[in-house]
Design a protein around this motif. Sequence first.
Motif, PDB file in Angstrom:
ATOM      1  N   THR A 170       0.836  -1.189   0.000  1.00 16.14           N
ATOM      2  CA  THR A 170       0.000   0.000   0.000  1.00 16.14           C
ATOM      3  C   THR A 170       0.873   1.241   0.000  1.00 16.14           C
ATOM      4  O   THR A 170       2.048   1.200   0.398  1.00 16.14           O
ATOM      5  N   GLY A 171       0.311   2.363  -0.440  1.00 16.15           N
ATOM      6  CA  GLY A 171       1.028   3.630  -0.396  1.00 16.15           C
ATOM      7  C   GLY A 171       2.255   3.635  -1.298  1.00 16.15           C
ATOM      8  O   GLY A 171       2.223   3.197  -2.459  1.00 16.15           O
ATOM      9  N   MET A 172       3.372   4.131  -0.769  1.00 18.23           N
ATOM     10  CA  MET A 172       4.619   4.209  -1.537  1.00 18.23           C
ATOM     11  C   MET A 172       5.227   2.842  -1.810  1.00 18.23           C
ATOM     12  O   MET A 172       6.049   2.702  -2.723  1.00 18.23           O
ATOM     13  N   ASP A 173       4.843   1.823  -1.030  1.00 16.35           N
ATOM     14  CA  ASP A 173       5.390   0.488  -1.262  1.00 16.35           C
ATOM     15  C   ASP A 173       4.959  -0.087  -2.604  1.00 16.35           C
ATOM     16  O   ASP A 173       5.572  -1.033  -3.093  1.00 16.35           O
ATOM     17  N   ARG A 174       3.895   0.460  -3.208  1.00 16.79           N
ATOM     18  CA  ARG A 174       3.462  -0.040  -4.510  1.00 16.79           C
ATOM     19  C   ARG A 174       4.426   0.358  -5.621  1.00 16.79           C
ATOM     20  O   ARG A 174       4.628  -0.389  -6.578  1.00 16.79           O
ATOM     21  N   THR A 175       5.023   1.525  -5.494  1.00 15.64           N
ATOM     22  CA  THR A 175       5.854   2.059  -6.581  1.00 15.64           C
ATOM     23  C   THR A 175       7.341   2.060  -6.264  1.00 15.64           C
ATOM     24  O   THR A 175       8.159   1.998  -7.178  1.00 15.64           O
ATOM     25  N   VAL A 176       7.705   2.126  -5.000  1.00 12.66           N
ATOM     26  CA  VAL A 176       9.112   2.251  -4.618  1.00 12.66           C
ATOM     27  C   VAL A 176       9.615   0.902  -4.116  1.00 12.66           C
ATOM     28  O   VAL A 176       8.990   0.279  -3.255  1.00 12.66           O
ATOM     29  N   ASP A 177      10.759   0.485  -4.695  1.00  9.53           N
ATOM     30  CA  ASP A 177      11.424  -0.727  -4.241  1.00  9.53           C
ATOM     31  C   ASP A 177      12.613  -0.302  -3.380  1.00  9.53           C
ATOM     32  O   ASP A 177      13.632   0.166  -3.880  1.00  9.53           O
ATOM     33  N   LYS A 178      12.487  -0.476  -2.063  1.00  8.62           N
ATOM     34  CA  LYS A 178      13.516   0.018  -1.147  1.00  8.62           C
ATOM     35  C   LYS A 178      14.806  -0.773  -1.230  1.00  8.62           C
ATOM     36  O   LYS A 178      15.857  -0.291  -0.788  1.00  8.62           O
ATOM     37  N   SER A 179      14.765  -1.959  -1.800  1.00  7.95           N
ATOM     38  CA  SER A 179      16.002  -2.731  -1.932  1.00  7.95           C
ATOM     39  C   SER A 179      16.941  -2.141  -2.976  1.00  7.95           C
ATOM     40  O   SER A 179      18.144  -2.413  -2.953  1.00  7.95           O
TER      41      SER A 179
END
Length: 268
Positions: free
Chosen positions: A175-184
Amino acid sequence: MLLKPVFVPKAQRETVLAQQVAEKAEEEAERRRIEKLASRRKDTLELVVESARREDAGDVAAEEVDMPDDADDEDDMGEYEAWKLRELKRVKAERDRREEMEKEKAELERRRGLSEEEKTREDEARLAKQKEKPEGDKRKFLQKYFHKGAFFQEEDAKGNPMLGDIMKRDFGEATGMDRTVDKSSLPKPMQVKKFGFRSAVKWTHLSAEDTTNREDIMRARDDQRGRGGGRGGGMGGGMGGPSRHGGAGSSGRPEFSRPTSKKPRTAE
């Protein structure tokens, strides 16, 4: 003023008559209760026979039974049919429980008849099957997750949630930014939760932390120091200090004893 006592025959005493009436009423109530229990036992046996006949024929009742209401207008026939269905379900549940106990007993007897090698192979196969991890939700790195909670999880007779399709959602979905941003794929300093906020922390997950037990290391170091603690100086030590009885020290230099007024002993 005292009244003269008058004798009343037993047949004319009101207390005795009332007691006899009460005893007759209790006997009548007990007789009715016994008749009711006998009738119910007969109905139960008929239900067992009917249940066995239905199972043999492959007919399974799928109607849902509601709780009986406590309205003033009693429906005796409806309540009787509902009781029959509840009694059928109870008998079936009891029979299933007995069959499960018999299966467990048979499995126990089978295990007792196996050899140690066969038991070991079965245990290893069971452990290997348990270690197979089911395919769960594939979350991203440092993805924020939600728990569906423990309340309002009731289901109806068909297995559907009581609250509807809202409880069928995938709670592990990003959800939120986790849908578009890959933190790895971000730089190492940015691979933290709440980057840029005052409440940001460096901790990410347990596998990235050093969980070494340092107490064992410190204990081994202390033991090593304790074994080498006798290397220090002292009277007659190995640091080349003055000896108590004179002579040369470990460094090769002569050592002198403390002067005294006593005459040295000489051999006779």
